[in-house]
Design an enzyme around this catalytic site. Structure first.
Site: not given
Ligand code: NI
Length: 169
Positions: A45, A50, A92-93, A134-135, A138
C-alpha cells in the site's frame, strides 16, 4: 515513474492531505506513479502523502503485484463502516525495517472514487482492512508508530533517531 518515498522524520508525512477536486490527467499520472513506486518497493500500500503530495489518494494491493486484479486505487477515500478488531503486525515503507502490532478494525467499508471520478464502494477484511486504514492514516498525517504507546513506541523512535544521527536513515 518511481518516486522517492518520504521517511519518518521527513516533513510532509505529518501533514493531513486535502481532497482531490478534479479528476484530471495529473491525478491519473499520480496514481500510476504511486502504483509503480509501491510495486518497486515492494509494498502492499502507498498513500500520496508518502511521496510528498498532499492529496487524498491511496493505492493498495495486498499481493504486492503477484496476483493480477488485486490493485485498488481510491481517491478521496472515506471509511463509512467499521467492525470487529484485529491485532496484527504492521510495517510501513516510510518506516523501513520496523514492525509493530497495531489494533485495527477487522472489517471496513470505504467510499471513494476511481481514477476517472466514478464512485466506488469497497469492502476490506483482515489484511485488506488493515492496509486501507494504514493508508488513510497516512492521508491524515498519522504513521503506525504514532498509534503505539509507551515503551513500544519509544523503542522504535530511539532506534530511528540513532540511525538518523549516524546518517543511515
Ligand atoms: Ni505506511
Amino acid at each position: 515513474m518511481i518516486r522517492p518515498i518520504l521517511r519518518y522524520g521527513d516533513r510532509g508525512l505529518g501533514a493531513p492531505a486535502r481532497p482531490v477536486g478534479e479528476f484530471d490527467d495529473s491525478v491519473r499520472q499520480l496514481i500510476d506513479d504511486m502504483v509503480e513506486t509501491m510495486y518497486a518497493a515492494p509494498g502492499i500500500g502507498l498513500a500520496a502523502t508518502q511521496l510528498g503530495i498532499p492529496l487524498r489518494v491511496l493505492v493498495v494491493d495486498t499481493t504486492a503485484g503477484r496476483t493480477v486484479g488485486q490493485l485498488i486505487a481510491l481517491v478521496n477515500p472515506e471509511i463509512v463502516e467499521r467492525a470487529g478488531t484485529q491485532l496484527e503486525e504492521e510495517g510501513c515503507l516510510s518506516v523501513p525495517g520496523f514492525n509493530a502490532t497495531v489494533v485495527r478494525p477487522s472489517r471496513i467499508v470505504l467510499k471513494g472514487y476511481d481514477r476517472d471520478g466514478a464512485e466506488r464502494i469497497v469492502e476490506g477484511k483482515d489484511v485488506l482492512a488493515r492496509a486501507f486504514q494504514h493508508e488513510i492514516d497516512h492521508l491524515d498525517g498519522t504513521l503506525f508508530v504514532d498509534r503505539l504507546r509507551g515503551i513500544r513506541r519509544d523503542l522504535i523512535v530511539r532506534k530511528i533517531q540513532k540511525l538518523q544521527r549516524s546518517g543511515k536513515w
